[in-house]
Design an enzyme around this catalytic site. Structure first.
Site, PDB file in Angstrom:
ATOM      1  N   GLU A  92       0.969  -1.239   0.203  1.00 54.83           N
ATOM      2  CA  GLU A  92      -0.100   0.096  -0.005  1.00 54.83           C
ATOM      3  C   GLU A  92       0.792   1.315  -0.026  1.00 54.83           C
ATOM      4  O   GLU A  92       0.679   1.996   0.973  1.00 54.83           O
ATOM      5  CB  GLU A  92      -0.892  -0.120   1.225  1.00 54.83           C
ATOM      6  CG  GLU A  92      -1.794  -1.157   1.176  1.00 54.83           C
ATOM      7  CD  GLU A  92      -2.845  -1.240   2.374  1.00 54.83           C
ATOM      8  OE1 GLU A  92      -2.489  -0.654   3.226  1.00 54.83           O
ATOM      9  OE2 GLU A  92      -3.701  -1.901   2.341  1.00 54.83           O
ATOM     10  N   GLU A 132      -5.992  -8.220   0.293  1.00 57.73           N
ATOM     11  CA  GLU A 132      -6.562  -8.450   1.671  1.00 57.73           C
ATOM     12  C   GLU A 132      -7.872  -8.231   1.955  1.00 57.73           C
ATOM     13  O   GLU A 132      -8.185  -7.144   1.148  1.00 57.73           O
ATOM     14  CB  GLU A 132      -5.598  -7.651   2.545  1.00 57.73           C
ATOM     15  CG  GLU A 132      -4.210  -7.416   2.500  1.00 57.73           C
ATOM     16  CD  GLU A 132      -3.421  -6.497   3.427  1.00 57.73           C
ATOM     17  OE1 GLU A 132      -4.098  -5.785   4.221  1.00 57.73           O
ATOM     18  OE2 GLU A 132      -2.407  -6.359   3.591  1.00 57.73           O
TER      19      GLU A 132
END
Ligand SMILES: *[C@@H]1O[C@H](CO)[C@@H](O)[C@H](O)[C@H]1NC(C)=O
Ligand SMILES: *[C@@H]1O[C@H](CO)[C@@H](O)[C@H](O)[C@H]1NC(C)=O
Ligand SMILES: *[C@@H]1O[C@H](CO)[C@@H](O)[C@H](O)[C@H]1NC(C)=O
Ligand SMILES: *[C@@H]1O[C@H](CO)[C@@H](O)[C@H](O)[C@H]1NC(C)=O
Ligand SMILES: *[C@@H]1O[C@H](CO)[C@@H](O)[C@H](O)[C@H]1NC(C)=O
Length: 480
Positions: free
Chosen positions: A119, A266
């Site tokens: 991220e 995720e």
């Protein structure tokens, strides 16, 4: 004759269903725990539950050794703080040779992906990785290609929903675009992924939608229907997972890559550390998500199979709680590898538990508690503060499982957490005479006072440093 064929046919269907159900699911195996289960026991846990895909956050030797010789598909990763150095092609080649091709032999590790960063474009990182992510991605994939493994091993960048730009007018999925401040980088990344037939990886967190906005409609975070679906070009969106995923599909389409493969890197629900992080909500979330995935329902814009990695495998009590106390409670297993709630990965909604880790080594059944006869409580607050600085007290916070404890219970909880982290050394249950050891289980209803597991040897050198540091600090602290 007919009936025998029929039985075979049914068996075949059933087998296909099982294969699909189990095949589609991966898990994220994070290792930021104070005491880690031995990697070989974690790998056994994966096998016992039929989990055959795993996403890592590094390429640690001990983890990789434990995975060697299994068929488990692995995503290894380069942490954000190494992205800048991967701007050197030689450095990237070295990483690939050391952490990918070294394991590429019969009986080695079945590596499928390299996650380049984690991220990296989060707005909270203040653009720290904005210029280093794409060069790292390029160099890693090119190094994989040069090593001759690029056809089967793809580099990808796991990103978070915060890469989407939000049109203020009508923020429906079909209006999806990337944030303007990173649109140049996103265009380069998407083009490069496409050239290399690599997937786009997105992390999707309905829990965070709820956490970030108290007006967020709760039912929309789950999968069991809402009273007011969001209507977009005649499509009715009933959950934020679909809406989030299709926002990405639209953003990719706007760049001319509407068919790019998308992996969900995720997705999951935490079980403690916030008023919305609890077993009931996690159960409700997975009871909707897992059958949806097993049934290959996909989303309105992308019906069909989606490759998905649950977050996460095991609770990580050493993770930063900057995002919130819930960060340490994402596991589908507790810190000791035991299941928290019923869960059927095959998506058939059977009311059964996952298989827990076997032969877990616990410390003795001893707890640390506030002395009933403690007189001078003036130093209590600073001792609790100290205990919680070096252990995990997130279960005490507002909305968490141990939030209902009284002041004495709070103190005992904090002292016990510290005592366990310190491997139950006698000296670690003193707190200036305020605490004592007990062999009575002092857990309260709904609030477990845990017994730590024995530190696995692979993490012991790191651990002993932490312990030594904590000890030194304790000494300094207590002698003030
Ligand atoms: C391989 O990965 C490990 C673990 O993530 C890392 O510490 C190491 O620096 C990497 N090796 C190279 C040569 O970059
Ligand atoms: C980002 O900037 C904010 C405000 O300037 C600061 O508080 C924060 O620590 C910074 N975060 C990082 C990761 O640099
Ligand atoms: C990234 O690169 C751009 C263009 O060269 C530059 O303006 C910007 O300051 C850089 N950002 C960071 C955080 O280094
Ligand atoms: C116990 O500790 C928690 C977290 O520090 C705090 O919110 C709560 O008010 C405390 N309870 C009592 C009774 O002191
Ligand atoms: C202590 O008691 C709690 C609550 O009854 C229970 O869940 C837990 O397993 C017990 N711990 C040990 C180590 O026996």
């Amino acid at each position: 004759m007919m009936s025998r064929y029929f039985v075979l046919f049914v068996l075949f269907l059933y087998w296909g269903f099982l294969e699909n159900g189990v095949d589609s699911l991966g898990v994220n195996w994070g290792t930021m725990a104070i005491n880690r289960l031995p990697p070989k026991d974690v790998v056994q846990l994966l096998k016992d539950n039929g989990i055959n895909k795993v996403k890592l956050f590094d390429a640690d030797d001990s983890t990789m050794s434990a995975l060697a010789g299994t068929d488990i598909e692995v995503m290894v990763a380069i942490p954000n703080d190494q992205l800048a150095s991967m701007g050197s092609y030689d450095r990237a080649k070295h990483w690939v040779s050391r952490n990918v091709t070294r394991y590429n032999f019969k009986g080695g590790v079945n590596i499928k992906y390299v996650a380049v960063g984690n991220e990296p474009f989060l707005t909270s990182y203040n653009n720290s990785f904005v210029n280093t992510t794409f060069p790292a991605l390029q160099n890693i994939q090119n190094a994989l290609n040069e090593a001759g493994v690029g056809d089967s091993i793809k580099a990808t960048v796991p990103l978070n929903a915060d890469i989407y730009g939000s049109p203020t007018e009508n923020p429906v999925p079909s209006a999806g675009t990337f944030r303007t401040d990173i649109s140049g980088q996103m265009t380069q990344i998407v083009q490069f992924l496409s050239q290399n037939k690599a997937p786009f990886t997105i992390n999707i967190y309905p829990f965070l939608s709820l956490y970030a906005n108290e007006h967020f409609p709760v039912d929309y975070a789950f999968f069991d229907g809402v009273t007011n679906p969001i209507t977009d070009n005649g499509i009715q969106y009933e959950n934020v997972f679909d809406a989030n995923f299709d926002t990405l599909v639209s953003a990719l389409k706007a760049l001319g890559y509407g068919d790019m493969t998308i992996i969900v890197g995720e997705v999951g629900w935490p079980t403690d550390g916030d008023k919305n992080a609890n077993i009931n909500y996690a159960l409700r979330f997975y009871r909707g998500l897992l059958p949806k995935l097993a049934g290959n329902k996909g989303t309105p814009l992308r019906p069909g199979y989606i490759e998905v990695y649950l977050f996460g495998l095991i609770d990580e009590d050493a993770k930063s709680i900057a995002p919130g106390n819930f960060e340490r409670h994402w596991g589908i297993f507790r810190y000791d590898g035991q299941p928290k709630f019923p869960m059927d990965l095959s998506g058939q909604q059977l009311d059964k538990y996952l298989v827990g880790a076997q032969n877990v080594q616990y410390l003795p059944k001893k707890w640390c508690m506030l002395r009933q006869d403690a007189r001078d409580l003036s130093k209590l607050a600073e001792n609790i503060n100290f205990a919680c600085t070096f252990s995990d007290c997130t279960a005490l916070g507002y909305g968490s499982s141990c939030n209902g404890l009284d002041a004495n219970g709070n103190a005992s909880y904090a002292f016990n957490m510290y005592f366990q982290v310190q491997g139950q050394r006698d000296l670690s249950c003193n707190f200036q005479g305020l605490a004592r050891v007990t062999d009575q289980n002092i857990s309260q209803p709904n609030c477990n006072f845990p017994i730590q597991i024995v530190a696995s040897s692979s993490s012991s050198s790191k651990l002993s440093q932490v312990v030594y540091l904590a000890f030194l600090t304790a000494f300094v602290f207590l002698s003030i």
